[in-house]
Motif scaffolding. Structure first.
Motif, short mmCIF file in Angstrom:
data_model
loop_
_atom_site.label_atom_id
_atom_site.label_comp_id
_atom_site.label_asym_id
_atom_site.label_seq_id
_atom_site.Cartn_x
_atom_site.Cartn_y
_atom_site.Cartn_z
N ILE A 26 0.85 -1.16 0.02
CA ILE A 26 0.03 0.07 0.01
C ILE A 26 0.85 1.08 -0.06
CG2 ILE A 26 -1.37 1.49 1.43
CD1 ILE A 26 -2.89 -1.18 2.12
N ARG A 27 1.71 1.08 0.83
CA ARG A 27 2.75 2.38 0.83
C ARG A 27 3.42 2.65 -0.60
NH1 ARG A 27 5.40 1.09 6.72
NH2 ARG A 27 3.69 2.31 7.86
N TYR A 28 3.74 1.60 -1.20
CA TYR A 28 4.60 1.79 -2.56
C TYR A 28 3.50 2.17 -3.37
CZ TYR A 28 6.33 0.45 -6.82
OH TYR A 28 7.03 0.46 -8.34
N VAL A 29 2.19 1.80 -3.69
CA VAL A 29 1.32 2.26 -4.51
C VAL A 29 0.99 3.80 -4.29
CG1 VAL A 29 -0.96 2.05 -5.22
CG2 VAL A 29 0.16 0.05 -4.70
N ASN A 30 0.96 4.17 -2.65
CA ASN A 30 0.95 5.48 -2.36
C ASN A 30 2.04 6.59 -3.19
OD1 ASN A 30 -1.43 6.06 -1.10
ND2 ASN A 30 -0.86 5.22 0.54
N GLU A 31 3.16 5.72 -3.06
CA GLU A 31 4.36 6.76 -3.45
C GLU A 31 4.38 6.79 -4.92
OE1 GLU A 31 7.80 4.75 -1.80
OE2 GLU A 31 7.21 5.08 0.35
N VAL A 32 3.99 5.84 -5.66
CA VAL A 32 4.12 6.13 -7.30
C VAL A 32 3.02 6.24 -7.91
CG1 VAL A 32 5.84 4.16 -7.08
CG2 VAL A 32 3.56 3.36 -7.66
N GLU A 33 1.82 6.10 -7.29
CA GLU A 33 0.54 6.51 -8.16
C GLU A 33 0.36 8.03 -7.96
OE1 GLU A 33 -1.58 4.90 -10.42
OE2 GLU A 33 -0.52 3.13 -9.93
N ALA A 34 0.07 9.00 -9.07
CA ALA A 34 -0.26 10.28 -9.19
C ALA A 34 -1.43 10.39 -8.45
CB ALA A 34 -0.11 10.88 -10.41
N CYS A 35 -2.42 9.61 -8.58
CA CYS A 35 -3.85 9.94 -8.17
C CYS A 35 -3.64 9.72 -6.52
CB CYS A 35 -4.56 8.74 -8.54
SG CYS A 35 -4.95 8.89 -10.24
N CYS A 36 -3.05 8.84 -6.05
CA CYS A 36 -2.97 8.82 -4.69
C CYS A 36 -2.19 10.02 -4.01
CB CYS A 36 -2.08 7.56 -4.20
SG CYS A 36 -2.95 5.96 -4.67
N GLN A 37 -1.21 10.35 -4.86
CA GLN A 37 -0.58 11.68 -4.17
C GLN A 37 -1.34 12.82 -4.25
OE1 GLN A 37 3.46 12.09 -5.10
NE2 GLN A 37 3.90 9.91 -4.53
N ARG A 38 -2.44 12.95 -5.21
CA ARG A 38 -3.26 13.95 -5.43
C ARG A 38 -4.17 13.94 -4.06
NH1 ARG A 38 -2.61 13.38 -10.89
NH2 ARG A 38 -4.93 12.24 -10.77
N PHE A 39 -4.83 12.57 -3.89
CA PHE A 39 -5.64 12.37 -2.64
C PHE A 39 -5.07 12.92 -1.28
CE2 PHE A 39 -8.47 10.11 -5.52
CZ PHE A 39 -9.89 10.78 -5.25
N MET A 40 -3.65 12.58 -1.23
CA MET A 40 -3.13 12.80 -0.06
C MET A 40 -2.94 14.11 0.44
SD MET A 40 -1.82 9.74 1.15
CE MET A 40 -0.25 10.19 2.11
N THR A 41 -3.00 15.12 -0.57
CA THR A 41 -3.12 16.34 -0.66
C THR A 41 -4.22 16.84 0.42
OG1 THR A 41 -3.82 17.28 -2.51
CG2 THR A 41 -1.32 16.83 -2.50
N ILE A 42 -5.20 16.29 0.28
CA ILE A 42 -6.46 16.54 1.12
C ILE A 42 -6.37 16.14 2.59
CG2 ILE A 42 -8.97 16.16 1.04
CD1 ILE A 42 -8.86 15.12 -1.80
N PRO A 43 -6.64 17.25 3.23
CA PRO A 43 -6.40 17.12 4.83
C PRO A 43 -7.55 15.83 5.21
CG PRO A 43 -6.60 19.27 4.23
CD PRO A 43 -7.03 18.96 2.85
N GLY A 44 -6.88 15.01 6.25
CA GLY A 44 -7.65 14.11 6.58
C GLY A 44 -7.40 12.55 5.85
N MET A 45 -7.33 12.83 4.53
CA MET A 45 -7.07 11.57 3.60
C MET A 45 -6.14 10.62 4.03
SD MET A 45 -9.58 11.58 1.55
CE MET A 45 -9.31 10.45 0.10
N GLY A 46 -4.93 11.11 4.10
CA GLY A 46 -3.94 10.10 4.60
C GLY A 46 -4.02 8.76 3.89
N GLY A 47 -3.89 7.67 4.58
CA GLY A 47 -3.57 6.33 3.84
C GLY A 47 -4.85 5.86 2.99
N ILE A 48 -6.07 6.40 3.30
CA ILE A 48 -7.08 5.78 2.50
C ILE A 48 -7.16 6.10 1.15
CG2 ILE A 48 -8.40 5.78 4.63
CD1 ILE A 48 -10.27 7.94 3.61
N SER A 49 -6.01 7.03 0.80
CA SER A 49 -5.95 7.61 -0.60
C SER A 49 -6.06 6.19 -1.67
CB SER A 49 -4.81 8.39 -0.79
OG SER A 49 -3.59 7.97 -0.56
#
Length: 70
Positions: A26-49
């Motif tokens: 999951i951490r790897y996907v969060n690091e490489v997927e641009a969509c996840c990175q954009r969701f991570m910028t939303i306050p409170g989203m964190g790991g559920i992106s």
């Protein structure tokens, strides 16, 4: 009884290792997927992106946010 407890201990160890591997994936996907990175910028989203991206993708197929839950 001892055999039962040892079996449960082995299950526990295996489950703990599997959780670690899944967390790493999951951490790897969060690091490489641009969509996840954009969701991570939303306050409170964190790991559920990752879960959001897995469920709805990048969102290209949706006209409005209401279409996600429709």
């Amino acid at each position: 009884m001892r055999v039962l407890i040892l079996g449960l201990q082995q299950d526990w160890i295996w489950t703990d290792k599997r959780i670690g591997m899944t967390t790493s994936e999951i951490r790897y996907v969060n690091e490489v997927e641009a969509c996840c990175q954009r969701f991570m910028t939303i306050p409170g989203m964190g790991g559920i992106s990752t879960a959001v991206v897995a469920a709805v993708g990048a969102g290209e197929t949706y006209d409005r946010v209401n279409d996600w839950f429709g």
